[in-house]
Each structure stands twice: as structure tokens, then as C-alpha cells.
Design an enzyme around this catalytic site. Structure first.
Site, PDB file in Angstrom:
ATOM      1  N   GLY A 250     127.246 119.297  98.762  1.00  0.00           N
ATOM      2  CA  GLY A 250     128.376 119.296  99.879  1.00  0.00           C
ATOM      3  C   GLY A 250     127.846 119.586 100.875  1.00  0.00           C
ATOM      4  O   GLY A 250     127.965 120.359 102.112  1.00  0.00           O
ATOM      5  N   ASP A 251     126.163 120.368 100.915  1.00  0.00           N
ATOM      6  CA  ASP A 251     125.141 120.632 101.858  1.00  0.00           C
ATOM      7  C   ASP A 251     125.719 119.583 103.063  1.00  0.00           C
ATOM      8  O   ASP A 251     125.701 120.324 103.934  1.00  0.00           O
ATOM      9  CB  ASP A 251     124.005 120.941 101.614  1.00  0.00           C
ATOM     10  CG  ASP A 251     123.909 122.219 100.759  1.00  0.00           C
ATOM     11  OD1 ASP A 251     124.180 122.501 100.130  1.00  0.00           O
ATOM     12  OD2 ASP A 251     122.665 121.959  99.629  1.00  0.00           O
TER      13      ASP A 251
END
Length: 303
Positions: A250-251
Site C-alpha cells: 500500500g505504501d
């Protein structure tokens, strides 16, 4: 200039254990020690994509010294503030048991040390980008991100927020350029169950109505959704590939999105770059390289 803030960074100890059994002595098959924390992950991926950033936040003790050393070895500009009490946390992640990890608490940050971070941000100006990522230690106020955004009001800094619950909601009146909840976080915010991409769209629009300019929603194997400031909703299925390591995917998506936006200023391209970067990282042992992202990019279609 691009800045990332990780108020509670970590050394991430990623281990593989065959036939892990609670209550017994288990020995690792493999182990990796990496600088961790959502903002640090964003800085790492940005570097892989050819963009420099400065990583800000707080470190403490010998673990903090090691984290700073590893950042500098990786070529990431280190703006972390050393604090006196406690230690930078070590997070243990069991790679063979999806989602299983033990996270440390982090150091104690006194008000005078927190003020040093605010002073660092005084230099931000029009065109700069600031990522506010992840949790904060208990010693910091729960509206820390709100305070940062209040101080930067009117400077035309693009601020990206990747946080949960009130830490996120408190920033919305200050119109962050982008917020990035995942499906579970969106469900927790609105106390609903969201089964597919279409179901998340109304709740992304609610965050827009509350002040966010763009909402990027990651949904793991379901793909992603972008509710954008241009009035459009972008959807993409997850590209095909073998899941190797979902930690930080997600980062990586967040970093890829902003890299794409800074490259062309187009939401469609930024969204495809975000999905490609997050997916390519999930298909790799570490964070994806620029070459891996570019190879996957053609497989990402906006629906």
C-alpha cells in the site's frame, strides 16, 4: 522537494519459520532486517522510481542509530530527530503467516522534541510535497497531523495523508491533496462492510465531501479505486502475478501514484502508476524497481 514523515519508525525484522508452533522454540529459515514505517517505505519506493526525498520523524537509542545508518546507506536523506527516552521500535513480522506481526511501542517524545519537527517544516514552500504516514507514538497528541496541516495552511504544499480513524479525519478540513485508506480502514471509518470496488465508491466520495481532494482506496487482490478531484472515478483490477510479499504494498502504491502525478499531472496515469507500483512490490521480495513497475504498467487498465 519531497518530504516524508514517519513519527514512529521501526526496524522491521522479517522472518520465515517453517511449521511455526506457539509454545515451542521456533527457528528461522530466513531473516531480513529493514528500516520500516510507512513514510520510510514511501521514501524507499520514490528512490527506486528516481525521485529524491527527505525522511523526517523521530529516532531513539541504538535501534534508532541503526535505522538512520541504514537509511543513509540506502541513499535516503535523513532528517530524523534523535530523542532521549526509549528506543526506536523493532517490529517482528512472520512472513509465512500472512498478517502476523508483533509491533513495538516506540520512544517517548517530549513537547520540546516535537517542536523540532515543526521547526523543520517551516522551510516548506509552494510546490513541495509532504507525506504524513502511519501511526504516532502515544506521547504525541492524536491531532498531530492536524497541527502540521494548520501550520502549513496557505503555503500550497501538496500533503498526502495515510493514516487511520481520527488521525485521518482530523486532517480533512485542511484539504489534503490525497488520502489513502484501504478497504478495511474505510469499513472501520464508516462502520460498514464493503464487498467490492463498486461498494467503496460512495464512501470515497464521502471523504471528498469532508475535505479530501483525492481518495485512493487500495483493495489488495480486488485492485484499487481512485475518487479524484476532476470528478471522475477510476477503477482498476489487480494485475495478474504471484504474491511474494504484501508488506508495504500500500505504501508502494501511494509512492507510485505521486510519482506518476508529478511526472504528468494526470490522474489516470498517476492511478495506473500507483496500481503498477503496489502490485510489482507485492510480486517482489523487496520494493519494486522502476524496471519492474514499467513492465507491469501496460497490464493496468482503468475501468
Amino acid at each position: 522537494m519531497i518530504y516524508t514523515i514517519t513519527c514512529n519508525p521501526s526496524l522491521d525484522y522479517l522472518v520465515s519459520v517453517d511449521n511455526f508452533t506457539p509454545g515451542l522454540t521456533n527457528r528461522t529459515r530466513s531473516e531480513v532486517l529493514l528500516p520500516g514505517g510507512k513514510g520510510i517505505n514511501v521514501s524507499t519506493v520514490l528512490q527506486h522510481l528516481g525521485l529524491e526525498s527527505t525522511a523526517l520523524g523521530f529516532v531513539a537509542g541504538f535501534t534508532g542509530q541503526e535505522l538512520a545508518r541504514r537509511l543513509e546507506m540506502a541513499g535516503i536523506q535523513n532528517g530524523f530527530i534523535p530523542v532521549k527516552e526509549g528506543y526506536t521500535r523493532i517490529n517482528v513480522k512472520l512472513r509465512d503467516i500472512e498478517g502476523t506481526e508483533i509491533n513495538g511501542r516506540g520512544p517517548v517524545i517530549c513537547p520540546e522534541e516535537a517542536t523540532l519537527l515543526f521547526e523543520q517544516l517551516e522551510g516548506l514552500r509552494k510546490g513541495d510535497v509532504l507525506f504524513l504516514c502511519g501511526s504516532i507514538p502515544d506521547s504525541l497528541p492524536d491531532n498531530m497531523y492536524q497541527q502540521i496541516m494548520e501550520r502549513l495552511t496557505g503555503r500550497e504544499v501538496r500533503i498526502i495523508v495515510d493514516a487511520t480513524k481520527d488521525l485521518l479525519l482530523h486532517t480533512l478540513p485542511f484539504h489534503p491533496f490525497l488520502v489513502k485508506p484501504n478497504r478495511q480502514e474505510l469499513e472501520e471509518l464508516f462502520q460498514v462492510s464493503l464487498e467490492n470496488r463498486r461498494a467503496v465508491i460512495p464512501y470515497g466520495q464521502k471523504l471528498l465531501a469532508q475535505g479530501a481532494r483525492n481518495v485512493l482506496i487500495s483493495m489488495a487482490g480486488e485492485g484499487a479505486v481512485l475518487v479524484a478531484a476532476d470528478g471522475r472515478v477510476y477503477e482498476a483490477a489487480a494485475p495478474a502475478g504471484n504474491l511474494v510479499n504484501s508488506v508495504g504494498a500500500g505504501d508502494a502504491m501511494l509512492a507510485g501514484f505521486m510519482a506518476g502525478y508529478l511526472e504528468r499531472g494526470e490522474y489516470g496515469h498517476a492511478f495506473r502508476m500507483g496500481v503498477a507500483t503496489g502490485s510489482a512490490s507485492a510480486f517482489s521480495e523487496g520494493f519494486a524497481t522502476r524496471q519492474e513497475v514499467e513492465a507491469l504498467y501496460p497490464q493496468v487498465s482503468c475501468l
